[in-house]
Scaffold this active site. Structure first.
Site, PDB file in Angstrom:
ATOM      1  N   ASN A 169       0.796  -1.236   0.000  1.00 37.58           N
ATOM      2  CA  ASN A 169       0.000   0.000   0.000  1.00 37.58           C
ATOM      3  C   ASN A 169       0.830   1.289   0.000  1.00 37.58           C
ATOM      4  O   ASN A 169       0.379   2.303  -0.504  1.00 37.58           O
ATOM      5  CB  ASN A 169      -1.051  -0.006   1.124  1.00 37.58           C
ATOM      6  CG  ASN A 169      -0.446  -0.134   2.500  1.00 37.58           C
ATOM      7  OD1 ASN A 169       0.729  -0.488   2.643  1.00 37.58           O
ATOM      8  ND2 ASN A 169      -1.218   0.144   3.511  1.00 37.58           N
ATOM      9  N   GLU A 264       5.509  -4.128  11.731  1.00 39.19           N
ATOM     10  CA  GLU A 264       4.354  -3.233  11.723  1.00 39.19           C
ATOM     11  C   GLU A 264       3.266  -3.954  10.952  1.00 39.19           C
ATOM     12  O   GLU A 264       3.347  -4.101   9.738  1.00 39.19           O
ATOM     13  CB  GLU A 264       4.724  -1.901  11.058  1.00 39.19           C
ATOM     14  CG  GLU A 264       5.713  -1.075  11.856  1.00 39.19           C
ATOM     15  CD  GLU A 264       5.182  -0.593  13.208  1.00 39.19           C
ATOM     16  OE1 GLU A 264       3.970  -0.667  13.461  1.00 39.19           O
ATOM     17  OE2 GLU A 264       6.008  -0.153  14.033  1.00 39.19           O
ATOM     18  N   CYS A 298      -3.100   0.931   6.817  1.00 40.25           N
ATOM     19  CA  CYS A 298      -3.051   0.229   8.100  1.00 40.25           C
ATOM     20  C   CYS A 298      -3.800   1.021   9.160  1.00 40.25           C
ATOM     21  O   CYS A 298      -4.447   0.448  10.028  1.00 40.25           O
ATOM     22  CB  CYS A 298      -1.607  -0.009   8.514  1.00 40.25           C
ATOM     23  SG  CYS A 298      -0.619   1.476   8.566  1.00 40.25           S
TER      24      CYS A 298
END
Ligand code: NAP
Length: 496
Positions: A169, A264, A298
């Site tokens: 992304n 992450e 996210c």
């Protein structure tokens, strides 16, 4: 245009090359991996499917290049990073173009991603010069039983080879957020870009190549994560893994050796709305937080937990704004573009259908064409629906009505994720108490969750990650403390 002009050497016919030993190379596998344009669903680019032997060669080069890089003065490392940042910003067009074509990111946002990445590299160079040039000096007589006979000097040393794996992304931004701290700290860097996003990353790596970094210090291995991922993450030469992505990160953390990990991972960011909130502000933030880049962030708002007393009004305001979102190709800067793949679109549809069967209120009609899903607000979502807990990574926002603030906090904390959350209220005291009660790495007060600015600490609790990002934290994570203790024959005191 991508793969032309300054970037012509990164392309071999119709297949992009991989980068090793300071050169662009064609893999001996003779195989390539296709990148499908999410909007057209047609093959757009091809990249090399690198072999295990090529990974081994890259790791050997990374190990030896790192030894000399660690001896390169800090100011010189910073100078090269500033140069790479400038080249990246000067050549944003081909990178932005490939972001549009391989991940369907709206054109304007694609340019922003590249510029933001250049800024991150420069900031990191400056921060590194400061924090890596400092250490600590400790004296032994502050600990009981000791005289002042020991002087302890601490400094930060590199870890060695850092493996960087970003997600689709923000392929460029999340790659440089790993590359720049690794390099300024004196490490070498092996990048495995996401397949959707690989071509943008290869262009970005070429900017580092043009800046003149030493051979072997930076490498870029392409291929499917499912095929070469394990070989890379379990490679004995790797001294640190910095990964951003989904559940894959959890399995990597189980397989990786005894090395520092920066993970992450996913999130289910909750937006808690109190009855005194500014509902226009909340509605704008749900639109920005929930639907930007079609919800594929996210830190997207992934569940709204609103007090029943203001829920009707808020839902009406959000509905009115959803109606104004444009849907279409990324080239036209549409607000909502195709999600990254057909499997992703099918997954989102599965969540929507589950909510439908279980009685959620559809504020818009569900509409999908190929990978393009129209923005959807689901009201009256209940905890027995999958969408209440799972990350859609698409333009669908569920609204759960709550009768107390505690109910909202409990829902947030019952999630296996703990990335970010947000709370909307005019009462700052309440906001702080709620923020403290939320089990997430960050809580935003009166704004949607966000990762930036890139120097802020950024971390997830529970399944959302290990370690912390943000420029300073990443530099620290990619170094180890080294101490040297000077032992004196007799206590010594500096006198006034
Ligand atoms: P993903 O499927 O986990 O992929 C992430 C990266 O891992 C890609 O480069 C992928 O390569 C690679 N990979 C796949 N299998 C691997 C393996 N066995 N070993 C090593 N690497 C492997 O995630 P994604 O779909 O790209 O991104 C979406 C997810 O990322 C969401 O869950 C989102 O919440 C999360 N995310 C988190 C943050 C954060 O900072 N917390 C930021 C952005 C996104 P291939 O593409 O070749 O498979």
């Amino acid at each position: 245009m991508a793969g032309t002009g300054l970037f012509a050497e990164i392309l071999d016919g119709e297949v992009y090359k991989y980068y090793a030993d300071g050169e662009w190379k064609t893999s001996s596998s003779g195989k390539s991996v296709s990148i499908i344009n999410p909007a057209t669903r047609k093959p757009q680019y091809k990249v090399q499917a690198c072999t295990q032997e090529e990974v081994n060669a890259v790791m050997e080069l990374a190990k030896s290049a790192q030894k000399s890089w660690a001896k390169t003065p800090l100011w010189k490392r910073a100078e090269l990073l500033h140069k790479a940042a400038a080249i990246l910003k000067d050549n944003k067009a081909p990178m932005a173009e490939s972001l549009v074509k391989e991940i369907a990111k709206p054109a304007k946002d694609s340019v922003t991603e590249v510029v933001r990445s250049g800024d991150l590299i420069s900031y990191c160079a400056e921060e590194g010069v400061r924090i890596l040039g400092e250490g600590k000096f400790l004296l032994s007589d502050s600990f009981p039983g000791n005289d002042r006979t020991k002087y302890c000097l601490t400094s930060k040393i590199p870890l060695g080879v850092v493996l960087a794996i970003p997600p689709f992304n923000y392929p460029v931004n999340l790659a440089v957020s790993k590359i720049a701290p690794a390099l300024i700290a004196g490490n070498s860097l092996v990048l495995k870009p996401p397949t959707q996003g690989a071509v943008s990353c290869l262009h970005m790596v070429h900017c580092f190549h043009l800046a003149g970094f030493p051979k072997g210090l930076i490498s870029c291995i392409t291929g499917k994560g499912s095929e070469i991922g394990d070989f890379l993450t379990m490679h004995p030469a790797v001294n640190c893994i910095s990964f951003t992505g989904g559940d894959t990160g959890i399995s990597i953390s189980k397989k990786a050796g005894m090395i520092p990990l920066q993970m992450e991972l996913g999130g289910k960011d909750a937006c808690i709305v109190l009855d005194d909130a500014d509902l226009d502000l909340v509605a704008s933030n749900i639109i920005k937080g929930g639907f930007s880049y079609s919800g594929q962030r996210c830190t997207a708002v992934k569940v709204v937990l609103v007090m029943e007393s203001v829920a009707d009004e808020l839902v009406e305001k959000v509905k009115a704004k959803v109606a104004k979102l444009t849907v279409g190709p990324p080239e036209d800067n549409s607000d909502i573009t195709a999600v990254v793949s057909e499997s992703s679109a099918n997954f989102i549809e599965g969540l929507v259908m589950d909510a439908k069967e279980k009685g959620a209120t559809f504020c818009q009609e569900y509409k999908r064409e190929g990978n393009l899903i129209w923005p959807l607000l689901l009201d009256n979502v209940r905890p027995d629906m999958r969408i209440a807990w799972e990350e859609p990574f698409g333009p669908v926002v569920p609204v759960l009505r709550i009768s107390s603030v505690e109910e909202g906090i409990n829902h947030c904390n019952a999630s296996n994720f703990g990335l970010q959350g947000c709370v909307f209220t005019k009462d700052i005291n309440k906001a702080i108490l709620i923020s403290d009660a939320m089990e997430t790495g960050t809580v935003q007060i009166n704004s949607a969750p966000a990762r930036g600015p890139d120097h802020f600490p950024f971390q997830g609790l529970k399944d959302s990650g290990i370690g912390s990002q943000g420029v300073t934290n990443s530099i620290n994570l990619m170094t180890k403390v080294k101490t040297t203790v000077i032992n004196l024959p007799t206590p010594s005191y500096s006198m006034g």
